[in-house]
Write an enzyme that holds these catalytic residues in place. Structure first.
Site, mmCIF file in Angstrom:
data_model
loop_
_atom_site.group_PDB
_atom_site.id
_atom_site.type_symbol
_atom_site.label_atom_id
_atom_site.label_comp_id
_atom_site.label_asym_id
_atom_site.label_seq_id
_atom_site.Cartn_x
_atom_site.Cartn_y
_atom_site.Cartn_z
ATOM 1 N N ARG A 126 26.279 -30.261 -75.780
ATOM 2 C CA ARG A 126 26.949 -31.007 -74.682
ATOM 3 C C ARG A 126 26.977 -32.585 -75.225
ATOM 4 N NH1 ARG A 126 23.001 -27.623 -72.607
ATOM 5 N NH2 ARG A 126 23.861 -25.777 -71.063
ATOM 6 N N LYS A 145 19.831 -29.098 -70.067
ATOM 7 C CA LYS A 145 19.729 -29.465 -68.647
ATOM 8 C C LYS A 145 18.314 -28.886 -68.176
ATOM 9 C CE LYS A 145 24.388 -28.033 -67.479
ATOM 10 N NZ LYS A 145 25.323 -27.249 -66.840
ATOM 11 N N HIS A 157 33.339 -30.532 -74.147
ATOM 12 C CA HIS A 157 33.412 -29.182 -73.948
ATOM 13 C C HIS A 157 33.978 -28.337 -74.373
ATOM 14 C CE1 HIS A 157 29.656 -28.632 -71.230
ATOM 15 N NE2 HIS A 157 30.200 -27.315 -70.723
ATOM 16 N N ARG A 172 32.718 -27.319 -77.431
ATOM 17 C CA ARG A 172 31.521 -26.400 -77.349
ATOM 18 C C ARG A 172 32.131 -24.948 -77.056
ATOM 19 N NH1 ARG A 172 26.297 -26.264 -75.313
ATOM 20 N NH2 ARG A 172 25.861 -25.073 -73.226
ATOM 21 N N HIS A 199 21.979 -21.716 -73.123
ATOM 22 C CA HIS A 199 22.127 -21.082 -71.675
ATOM 23 C C HIS A 199 21.006 -20.297 -71.279
ATOM 24 C CE1 HIS A 199 26.753 -20.586 -72.468
ATOM 25 N NE2 HIS A 199 26.415 -21.963 -71.804
ATOM 26 N N TYR A 219 32.341 -15.792 -73.279
ATOM 27 C CA TYR A 219 33.133 -16.075 -74.400
ATOM 28 C C TYR A 219 33.495 -14.973 -75.151
ATOM 29 C CZ TYR A 219 31.183 -20.829 -73.876
ATOM 30 O OH TYR A 219 31.211 -22.020 -73.102
#
Length: 308
Positions: free
Chosen positions: A159, A183, A253, A256, A279, A288
Site C-alpha cells: 500500500r 492496517k 492500488h 498492488r 490480508h 483476484y
C-alpha cells in the site's frame, strides 16, 4: 424508558459522535445529512417519537432510499449511498437503545444492500514495465527516489502508506526483504525483487544524501528533507504513467492489484499471495482469482478453434 422525540435523539446522537467518540467533522456532517433524510421519512409517516418507530418503518425507509419517496422528500440513491445512510440509521437506533430512549433496537435486523462484487483493476505486465521505465528516468536525486519508490511499490505489492512510512532500518538489502506495517499496525516481511533492490541502492547512494537536510530515519524524502507524503508519492506514480503513455487510470492500488494478479497468473498459491498482501482473510485475496479466470476465458475464446 424515557420518551424522546426523533429530533432530540438525533441531536444527542450527533453530540455523542462528536464528543465521546471523537468522530471527524466530515464524518459527523455525513451522519447529519443521512439522519436528516431519515427524519424527513419519519415525518412523512407522522412519527415524531423514537418509541413509535418499528422495524417495518426502518425496512420501508430502506425501500424508499432505493426507489425514492417523493412524499417525504427522500431521493432514490445508489447502492453505496443507500448502504451508508442505513448504517447511520442503524447506529442511531443502537445508540437510542443503549441510552434507554428505546425499548429495543428496531434496526438491528435490517441490513444494507450488498454491493456488487467489483473486480480489482490491474495492468498488463508491459504497461507496468513501461511505468517503471518512465519513473525516474534521469540521474538526479528526485529521479532516483521516484524510480526506487515505484519499483518497491510493485515489487512488494505494498500500500502507498506502507511504503511512505518505511524507515531505513525496515529494509534488509542483504536478504532482499522489507518490513511493511499494514492496517492495525500488523507487520509482515515481504521479499523484494532484484530490480527494486538495485533501484533502492542507487537512491540511497546517489539520491537520498542530496535530499537529507536533517537527521531522519525516513527512507523516502521530499525536497525539503522530510518524509515523502502519500499524496506526493501518488503523484509520482501518476506522472510516470502519463510519461509512459498508459491511458488507463493508474493509482498505487493499481500496482498492488497488478502485483497480486501477476503472481496468480504465474502460478502462485492464493494463500501465499494473501500473506504477501497482508490480508487477514483469504476471501479478500480470492477476488483476484476472478480476474485470472476472466483472462483465461478471453484467451480460450480467441485461441481455441472450437470455443464458439
Amino acid at each position: 424508558m424515557s420518551t424522546a422525540t426523533v429530533d432530540d435523539a438525533i441531536a444527542r446522537y450527533l453530540d455523542h459522535l462528536t464528543v465521546e467518540r471523537g468522530s471527524a467533522v466530515n464524518t459527523v456532517a455525513s451522519y447529519r445529512r443521512d439522519l436528516e433524510r431519515y427524519r424527513s421519512f419519519l415525518d412523512g409517516r407522522g412519527i415524531s417519537e423514537i418509541a413509535a418507530i418499528t422495524e417495518e418503518d426502518v425496512r420501508d425507509f430502506l425501500v424508499a432510499l432505493r426507489r425514492g419517496d417523493p412524499g417525504s422528500g427522500v431521493p432514490g440513491l445508489a447502492d453505496s449511498s443507500v448502504a451508508r445512510t442505513l448504517v447511520a440509521a442503524r447506529g442511531f437506533h443502537k445508540f437510542c437503545t443503549a441510552e434507554g430512549l428505546a425499548g429495543s433496537d428496531v434496526a438491528h435486523a435490517v441490513r444494507p444492500p450488498k454491493p456488487p462484487r467489483r473486480l480489482p483493476k490491474s495492468l498488463p505486465v508491459d504497461d507496468v514495465l513501461a511505468i517503471l521505465d518512465a519513473a525516474g528516468s534521469g540521474d538526479g536525486p528526485r529521479s532516483l527516489r521516484d524510480r526506487a519508490l515505484v519499483e518497491l511499490l510493485y515489487s512488494c505489492g505494498a500500500r502507498i502508506s506502507e511504503v511512505t512510512s518505511l524507515d531505513l532500518d525496515d529494509l534488509d538489502r542483504e536478504h532482499r526483504a522489507v518490513v511493511l506495517r499494514g492496517k492495525g499496525g500488523k507487520e509482515r516481511i515481504v521479499p523484494v525483487g532484484g530490480p527494486a533492490i538495485d533501484a533502492v541502492d542507487a537512491y540511497l547512494v546517489r539520491g537520498r544524501p542530496a535530499l537529507v537536510k536533517r537527521a531522519t530515519p525516513a527512507l523516502f524524502l521530499n525536497v525539503r528533507g522530510g518524509r515523502l507524503s502519500r499524496q506526493s508519492a501518488w503523484q509520482v506514480l501518476v506522472d510516470a504513467a502519463e510519461r509512459a503513455g498508459v491511458d488507463k487510470e493508474v493509482s498505487p492500488h493499481t500496482l498492488r492489484h497488478s502485483f497480486a494478479t501477476h503472481l496468480l497468473d504465474g502460478g502462485a498459491d492464493v494463500r501465499v499471495v494473501q500473506e504477501l498482501l497482508g490480508h487477514s482473510s483469504v476471501t479478500t485475496t480470492q477476488v483476484y482469482t476472478l480476474v485470472t479466470v476472466n483472462t483465461m476465458r478471453e484467451v480460450y475464446a480467441t485461441a481455441h478453434p472450437r470455443a464458439r
